[in-house]
Design a protein around this motif. Sequence first.
Motif, PDB file in Angstrom:
ATOM      1  N   LYS A 202       0.828  -1.204   0.000  1.00  0.00           N
ATOM      2  CA  LYS A 202       0.000   0.000   0.000  1.00  0.00           C
ATOM      3  C   LYS A 202       0.865   1.259   0.000  1.00  0.00           C
ATOM      4  O   LYS A 202       0.565   2.244  -0.671  1.00  0.00           O
ATOM      5  CB  LYS A 202      -0.942  -0.012   1.211  1.00  0.00           C
ATOM      6  CG  LYS A 202      -2.020  -1.073   1.120  1.00  0.00           C
ATOM      7  CD  LYS A 202      -2.970  -1.019   2.308  1.00  0.00           C
ATOM      8  CE  LYS A 202      -4.055  -2.077   2.171  1.00  0.00           C
ATOM      9  NZ  LYS A 202      -5.014  -2.040   3.300  1.00  0.00           N
ATOM     10  N   PHE A 203       1.957   1.212   0.760  1.00  0.00           N
ATOM     11  CA  PHE A 203       2.888   2.348   0.794  1.00  0.00           C
ATOM     12  C   PHE A 203       3.473   2.598  -0.592  1.00  0.00           C
ATOM     13  O   PHE A 203       3.579   3.745  -1.040  1.00  0.00           O
ATOM     14  CB  PHE A 203       4.003   2.056   1.801  1.00  0.00           C
ATOM     15  CG  PHE A 203       5.017   3.163   1.921  1.00  0.00           C
ATOM     16  CD1 PHE A 203       4.762   4.277   2.709  1.00  0.00           C
ATOM     17  CD2 PHE A 203       6.229   3.098   1.247  1.00  0.00           C
ATOM     18  CE1 PHE A 203       5.692   5.297   2.830  1.00  0.00           C
ATOM     19  CE2 PHE A 203       7.164   4.104   1.360  1.00  0.00           C
ATOM     20  CZ  PHE A 203       6.898   5.211   2.155  1.00  0.00           C
ATOM     21  N   ALA A 204       3.847   1.522  -1.298  1.00  0.00           N
ATOM     22  CA  ALA A 204       4.414   1.655  -2.641  1.00  0.00           C
ATOM     23  C   ALA A 204       3.409   2.285  -3.597  1.00  0.00           C
ATOM     24  O   ALA A 204       3.775   3.088  -4.461  1.00  0.00           O
ATOM     25  CB  ALA A 204       4.869   0.299  -3.168  1.00  0.00           C
ATOM     26  N   GLU A 205       2.123   1.926  -3.452  1.00  0.00           N
ATOM     27  CA  GLU A 205       1.099   2.515  -4.314  1.00  0.00           C
ATOM     28  C   GLU A 205       0.962   4.016  -4.065  1.00  0.00           C
ATOM     29  O   GLU A 205       0.797   4.804  -4.992  1.00  0.00           O
ATOM     30  CB  GLU A 205      -0.245   1.813  -4.087  1.00  0.00           C
ATOM     31  CG  GLU A 205      -0.316   0.409  -4.661  1.00  0.00           C
ATOM     32  CD  GLU A 205       0.008   0.380  -6.143  1.00  0.00           C
ATOM     33  OE1 GLU A 205      -0.656   1.090  -6.927  1.00  0.00           O
ATOM     34  OE2 GLU A 205       0.942  -0.348  -6.533  1.00  0.00           O
ATOM     35  N   VAL A 206       1.023   4.412  -2.803  1.00  0.00           N
ATOM     36  CA  VAL A 206       0.951   5.841  -2.473  1.00  0.00           C
ATOM     37  C   VAL A 206       2.138   6.580  -3.068  1.00  0.00           C
ATOM     38  O   VAL A 206       1.992   7.661  -3.665  1.00  0.00           O
ATOM     39  CB  VAL A 206       0.913   6.040  -0.946  1.00  0.00           C
ATOM     40  CG1 VAL A 206       1.040   7.517  -0.590  1.00  0.00           C
ATOM     41  CG2 VAL A 206      -0.382   5.478  -0.367  1.00  0.00           C
ATOM     42  N   SER A 214       7.938   4.129 -10.240  1.00  0.00           N
ATOM     43  CA  SER A 214       8.483   2.819  -9.905  1.00  0.00           C
ATOM     44  C   SER A 214       7.920   2.290  -8.601  1.00  0.00           C
ATOM     45  O   SER A 214       8.034   1.103  -8.295  1.00  0.00           O
ATOM     46  CB  SER A 214      10.012   2.885  -9.793  1.00  0.00           C
ATOM     47  OG  SER A 214      10.389   3.571  -8.609  1.00  0.00           O
ATOM     48  N   GLY A 215       7.295   3.175  -7.815  1.00  0.00           N
ATOM     49  CA  GLY A 215       6.767   2.753  -6.522  1.00  0.00           C
ATOM     50  C   GLY A 215       7.835   2.641  -5.458  1.00  0.00           C
ATOM     51  O   GLY A 215       7.555   2.173  -4.354  1.00  0.00           O
ATOM     52  N   GLN A 216       9.063   3.086  -5.751  1.00  0.00           N
ATOM     53  CA  GLN A 216      10.154   2.976  -4.792  1.00  0.00           C
ATOM     54  C   GLN A 216      10.370   4.304  -4.075  1.00  0.00           C
ATOM     55  O   GLN A 216      10.474   5.363  -4.704  1.00  0.00           O
ATOM     56  CB  GLN A 216      11.446   2.548  -5.485  1.00  0.00           C
ATOM     57  CG  GLN A 216      11.423   1.121  -6.001  1.00  0.00           C
ATOM     58  CD  GLN A 216      12.773   0.699  -6.522  1.00  0.00           C
ATOM     59  OE1 GLN A 216      13.454   1.457  -7.203  1.00  0.00           O
ATOM     60  NE2 GLN A 216      13.183  -0.515  -6.226  1.00  0.00           N
ATOM     61  N   PHE A 217      10.445   4.237  -2.769  1.00  0.00           N
ATOM     62  CA  PHE A 217      10.746   5.400  -1.946  1.00  0.00           C
ATOM     63  C   PHE A 217      12.242   5.396  -1.643  1.00  0.00           C
ATOM     64  O   PHE A 217      12.764   4.432  -1.077  1.00  0.00           O
ATOM     65  CB  PHE A 217       9.936   5.343  -0.649  1.00  0.00           C
ATOM     66  CG  PHE A 217      10.374   6.346   0.385  1.00  0.00           C
ATOM     67  CD1 PHE A 217      10.112   7.690   0.201  1.00  0.00           C
ATOM     68  CD2 PHE A 217      11.031   5.937   1.533  1.00  0.00           C
ATOM     69  CE1 PHE A 217      10.509   8.619   1.153  1.00  0.00           C
ATOM     70  CE2 PHE A 217      11.430   6.854   2.488  1.00  0.00           C
ATOM     71  CZ  PHE A 217      11.162   8.201   2.300  1.00  0.00           C
ATOM     72  N   ARG A 218      12.921   6.431  -2.053  1.00  0.00           N
ATOM     73  CA  ARG A 218      14.358   6.531  -1.804  1.00  0.00           C
ATOM     74  C   ARG A 218      14.616   7.733  -0.900  1.00  0.00           C
ATOM     75  O   ARG A 218      14.127   8.828  -1.162  1.00  0.00           O
ATOM     76  CB  ARG A 218      15.126   6.667  -3.116  1.00  0.00           C
ATOM     77  CG  ARG A 218      14.941   5.491  -4.073  1.00  0.00           C
ATOM     78  CD  ARG A 218      15.801   5.652  -5.312  1.00  0.00           C
ATOM     79  NE  ARG A 218      15.619   4.550  -6.233  1.00  0.00           N
ATOM     80  CZ  ARG A 218      14.775   4.567  -7.255  1.00  0.00           C
ATOM     81  NH1 ARG A 218      14.047   5.658  -7.486  1.00  0.00           N
ATOM     82  NH2 ARG A 218      14.653   3.532  -8.054  1.00  0.00           N
ATOM     83  N   TRP A 219      15.408   7.516   0.123  1.00  0.00           N
ATOM     84  CA  TRP A 219      15.697   8.585   1.084  1.00  0.00           C
ATOM     85  C   TRP A 219      17.147   8.491   1.504  1.00  0.00           C
ATOM     86  O   TRP A 219      17.642   7.416   1.849  1.00  0.00           O
ATOM     87  CB  TRP A 219      14.784   8.454   2.301  1.00  0.00           C
ATOM     88  CG  TRP A 219      15.058   9.450   3.389  1.00  0.00           C
ATOM     89  CD1 TRP A 219      14.666  10.756   3.423  1.00  0.00           C
ATOM     90  CD2 TRP A 219      15.781   9.213   4.598  1.00  0.00           C
ATOM     91  NE1 TRP A 219      15.101  11.344   4.583  1.00  0.00           N
ATOM     92  CE2 TRP A 219      15.781  10.422   5.325  1.00  0.00           C
ATOM     93  CE3 TRP A 219      16.418   8.090   5.144  1.00  0.00           C
ATOM     94  CZ2 TRP A 219      16.410  10.545   6.569  1.00  0.00           C
ATOM     95  CZ3 TRP A 219      17.048   8.211   6.378  1.00  0.00           C
ATOM     96  CH2 TRP A 219      17.035   9.419   7.071  1.00  0.00           C
ATOM     97  N   ALA A 220      17.837   9.638   1.457  1.00  0.00           N
ATOM     98  CA  ALA A 220      19.239   9.693   1.856  1.00  0.00           C
ATOM     99  C   ALA A 220      19.373  10.638   3.053  1.00  0.00           C
ATOM    100  O   ALA A 220      18.943  11.794   2.984  1.00  0.00           O
ATOM    101  CB  ALA A 220      20.102  10.199   0.705  1.00  0.00           C
ATOM    102  N   PRO A 221      19.932  10.167   4.166  1.00  0.00           N
ATOM    103  CA  PRO A 221      20.138  11.049   5.321  1.00  0.00           C
ATOM    104  C   PRO A 221      21.025  12.225   4.954  1.00  0.00           C
ATOM    105  O   PRO A 221      21.971  12.089   4.174  1.00  0.00           O
ATOM    106  CB  PRO A 221      20.822  10.130   6.339  1.00  0.00           C
ATOM    107  CG  PRO A 221      20.486   8.746   5.901  1.00  0.00           C
ATOM    108  CD  PRO A 221      20.390   8.801   4.407  1.00  0.00           C
ATOM    109  N   GLU A 222      20.729  13.388   5.520  1.00  0.00           N
ATOM    110  CA  GLU A 222      21.479  14.593   5.178  1.00  0.00           C
ATOM    111  C   GLU A 222      22.456  15.011   6.264  1.00  0.00           C
ATOM    112  O   GLU A 222      23.399  15.760   5.986  1.00  0.00           O
ATOM    113  CB  GLU A 222      20.503  15.741   4.891  1.00  0.00           C
ATOM    114  CG  GLU A 222      19.614  15.487   3.674  1.00  0.00           C
ATOM    115  CD  GLU A 222      18.650  16.637   3.403  1.00  0.00           C
ATOM    116  OE1 GLU A 222      18.641  17.593   4.202  1.00  0.00           O
ATOM    117  OE2 GLU A 222      17.921  16.578   2.396  1.00  0.00           O
TER     118      GLU A 222
END
Length: 474
Positions: A202-206, A214-222
């Motif tokens: 469900k998270f990927a759909e959001v 792509s449905g992928q959540f990418r996050w890089a710490p700053e």
Amino acid sequence: MQGERVPPLHARIGLACYKCFKDEDIRLSRCSGCHRISYCSSECQKLDWRQHKAMCKALSGIEKNNPMAVATLFFSLPSEPTTDLNVLHNMTETHAANILGFCERSLQRQPNVLERNIVGWEPRCMVCTRTDQLIRMEAAKNGTTSEVPKKLIPCSRCDLSFCCSPAHWEAARALHHGPSCEDGHDGLSHCDMNREVRADLKFAEVMAGAHDESGQFRWAPERLKSSWSSLVGLSWEGEFGDEMRRSVGVPQERPMGPWVRAASEHLSMPMSILYALEKLNDDDAWTKKHTLTIHILGGTMTEITAAPMLEEILHRLSEVKTLKLVLCGPEMEGNHIPRLIPLETCPDCTRLGRKRIHEHVSDTYHGYVKNKGTKFEKPDLCIAFNSGASQASMHSWPATFKILVDRKIPSLFTAYNREEAEGEAALLRKAGATLLPALGPIKNPWGSIKVIPEPNKIYGFYAANGWLAGGFKQ
């Protein structure tokens, strides 16, 4: 079609529309031919028919006009339920191989990835491996087709595991609801892990609807850490949860689980690198080097996409000024001549004069070392993410293993699951590597916690870098 998303897991098993992937507040109808996938409307079915038509006919033909196939599929079914995972997995793998073999003959070609996915993740009873198709075929064999068709019964809590009868659910209860699924985390049961999978879908759909198709959540710490600190005993949630909440603006009352799990898929690369360096070195001198050099073996687009997340290595090593990553693999674009690619760093790293340099090489690693000749410089670490060395490209990896062992290059191999990890560990030992017990074969504390149910099995999960196959430095 190129550019379209691969149907997610719940669409492959008929719990979401196979075309638009919707699964809430809609009525789904099974394909009347293969009975395996579902659609939310005739419009979605018509749009998908050109792609699904051939496999649909191949699957439906098995039970309609192939007596030999029917006999073959029933041959290995157990008369009583069992919780012996080896027996169950052997049966499901044999069943899937038989189905794909029948379909290949019908299609007169090998099934493509989408077609194989429908077979690989087909719902089946947890303790006898029966599928909806086998239940229908069994009813026809026993002359009970006039009755209401019997179907698999889903778990009322997770909807991702099934049994063919209440009695079989009783037999499967301890297996499904018991504690500490090996491929999970935090002592969660198989059912609890399934529920996380549903939440992640469900998270990927959001995310796909919001900004990333792509449905992928990418996050890089700053943030930059002021000094190196050990990764031993830390956790994904504890290390990244609060920072991610502030970064993406998640309200305090909402859990961070889906966000952290999604981010862990790519962050598992830098965290596995740092964990390996910590375990392979006797002191912290490596954390104070001016230039840290990492060679990534079998590099693909996955590692290129993860480039922003790999800066986390710099963010945790305050005394390192330059991070050099060599991505080496036959799938890399270009030729055997290395391509040097300077990358931007975050504002804080830029202000401090820190650099990231990527070098892309389209070659096997042993080919790269040979071509460099006397100019080859030993890296601080060689790492292969999910290499599949024990299951694919087996002809090319042994030469790379030999180079790593003969030149005493500190190395680590990761794998998706225990089976692959143990297979690669055996190959590394055969090549002469003395594996460090802390680096495999063992569950990776910094493997992705975004898991996917194993295909062609009824129990277990796999994850990016989920296992450490083996690390050595001799």
